[in-house]
Design a protein around this motif. Structure first.
Motif, PDB file in Angstrom:
ATOM      1  N   GLN A   6      48.968  55.412  42.482  1.00 47.31           N
ATOM      2  CA  GLN A   6      48.129  55.971  41.432  1.00 47.31           C
ATOM      3  C   GLN A   6      46.694  55.470  41.569  1.00 47.31           C
ATOM      4  O   GLN A   6      46.464  54.305  41.907  1.00 47.31           O
ATOM      5  N   SER A   7      45.763  56.371  41.279  1.00 50.72           N
ATOM      6  CA  SER A   7      44.350  55.984  41.316  1.00 50.72           C
ATOM      7  C   SER A   7      43.582  56.745  40.242  1.00 50.72           C
ATOM      8  O   SER A   7      43.984  57.851  39.862  1.00 50.72           O
ATOM      9  N   ASN A  22      45.056  60.467  39.290  1.00 51.34           N
ATOM     10  CA  ASN A  22      45.766  60.958  40.461  1.00 51.34           C
ATOM     11  C   ASN A  22      47.049  60.175  40.705  1.00 51.34           C
ATOM     12  O   ASN A  22      47.115  58.964  40.489  1.00 51.34           O
ATOM     13  N   CYS A  23      48.078  60.883  41.153  1.00 53.01           N
ATOM     14  CA  CYS A  23      49.331  60.269  41.571  1.00 53.01           C
ATOM     15  C   CYS A  23      49.722  60.914  42.894  1.00 53.01           C
ATOM     16  O   CYS A  23      50.060  62.109  42.924  1.00 53.01           O
ATOM     17  N   TYR A  25      52.203  60.835  46.381  1.00 54.69           N
ATOM     18  CA  TYR A  25      53.530  60.339  46.718  1.00 54.69           C
ATOM     19  C   TYR A  25      53.925  60.748  48.129  1.00 54.69           C
ATOM     20  O   TYR A  25      53.552  61.812  48.608  1.00 54.69           O
ATOM     21  N   TRP A  35      55.329  62.138  34.092  1.00 50.48           N
ATOM     22  CA  TRP A  35      54.207  61.358  33.578  1.00 50.48           C
ATOM     23  C   TRP A  35      54.625  60.695  32.269  1.00 50.48           C
ATOM     24  O   TRP A  35      55.258  61.327  31.411  1.00 50.48           O
ATOM     25  N   GLU A  70      50.737  65.503  45.684  1.00 47.49           N
ATOM     26  CA  GLU A  70      50.157  64.733  44.595  1.00 47.49           C
ATOM     27  C   GLU A  70      50.228  65.477  43.263  1.00 47.49           C
ATOM     28  O   GLU A  70      50.459  66.685  43.224  1.00 47.49           O
ATOM     29  N   CYS A  88      52.968  57.443  36.493  1.00 50.14           N
ATOM     30  CA  CYS A  88      53.706  58.565  37.050  1.00 50.14           C
ATOM     31  C   CYS A  88      54.939  58.024  37.751  1.00 50.14           C
ATOM     32  O   CYS A  88      54.965  56.876  38.213  1.00 50.14           O
ATOM     33  N   GLY A 100      54.730  54.473  39.904  1.00 55.58           N
ATOM     34  CA  GLY A 100      53.498  53.911  40.405  1.00 55.58           C
ATOM     35  C   GLY A 100      53.066  52.771  39.502  1.00 55.58           C
ATOM     36  O   GLY A 100      53.709  52.482  38.482  1.00 55.58           O
ATOM     37  N   THR A 103      47.535  53.859  35.783  1.00 55.66           N
ATOM     38  CA  THR A 103      46.086  53.878  35.576  1.00 55.66           C
ATOM     39  C   THR A 103      45.821  53.451  34.145  1.00 55.66           C
ATOM     40  O   THR A 103      46.346  54.065  33.206  1.00 55.66           O
TER      41      THR A 103
END
Lengths: 109, 113
Positions: A6-7, A22-23, A25, A35, A70, A88, A100, A103
């Motif tokens: 995740q970012s 963002n996620c 994978y 989510w 993603e 996520c 993840g 965030t």
């Protein structure tokens, strides 16, 4: 190896300033992507499930989308009460959920 | 329509004692997942159970940790001979069918002193 990334790790927004989380994978055998929202000291709260690329789900100021690699969580005109950690998770064909690291979102009035 | 219930919410144990964490799934849910969360870290999968069966325990340490989900009663996560490194928040989630979303409890915060 299955991975969920995740970012960004942390995000600070002014109230009303829209953005996306963002996620991404890399997994084999994806059954679904989920989510969650987690407030400090509490358990994760379910938000959305996405099963196939191109799918979108909406709830109030949140919209989740999914591609083959993603997922994005779009936050439109956020409010301070949207501050939380957003997680996520991918569910694999064995039914396990892998998360993840999240965030951390802070919305400043 | 109660959600996933975990108890106790907070548990303090001395090193070497046993910790028993309980999870009652949502009504109609027969799939239970246990996760561990350390501060500033994500949720780490431990074990996935269905009534009377362990489906996947690949995330659970081989020693000192065990889990069960009996036909009647809550799911139990048992940690024997606790050590300081076991201090964490332990979350339980339940799912109706195993392929639908999972709902989480409020967690048990274990502190080993």
């Amino acid at each position: 190896e299955d991975q969920v990334t995740q970012s960004p790790e942390a995000l600070r927004l002014q109230e009303g300033e829209s953005s996306s989380l963002n996620c991404s994978y890399t997994v084999s055998g994806l059954r679904g992507l989920f989510w969650y929202r987690q407030d400090p000291g509490k358990g994760p709260e379910f938000l959305f499930t996405l099963y196939s690329a191109g799918e979108e789900k909406e709830k109030e100021r949140l919209k989740a989308t999914l591609t083959k690699k993603e997922s994005f969580l779009h936050i439109t005109a956020p409010k301070p009460e949207d501050s939380a950690t957003y997680l996520c998770a991918v569910q694999l064909t064995g039914n396990q959920f892998y998360f993840g690291t999240g965030t951390s979102l802070t919305v400043i009035p | 329509n109660a959600g996933v219930m975990q108890n106790p919410r907070h548990l303090v144990r001395r090193r070497g004692q046993e910790a028993r964490l309980r999870c009652s799934p949502m009504k109609g849910h027969s799939h239970v997942y246990w996760y561990r969360q350390l501060p500033e870290e994500g949720l780490k999968f431990m074990v996935y159970l269905q009534k009377e069966n362990i489906i996947d325990e690949s995330g659970m340490p081989k020693e000192r940790f065990s889990a069960e989900f009996p036909k009647e009663g809550p799911s139990i996560l048992r940690i024997q001979q606790v050590v300081r490194g076991d201090s964490a928040a332990y979350f339980c989630a339940s799912s109706r069918t195993g392929i639908t979303e999972a709902f989480f409890g409020q967690g048990t915060r274990l502190t080993v002193v």
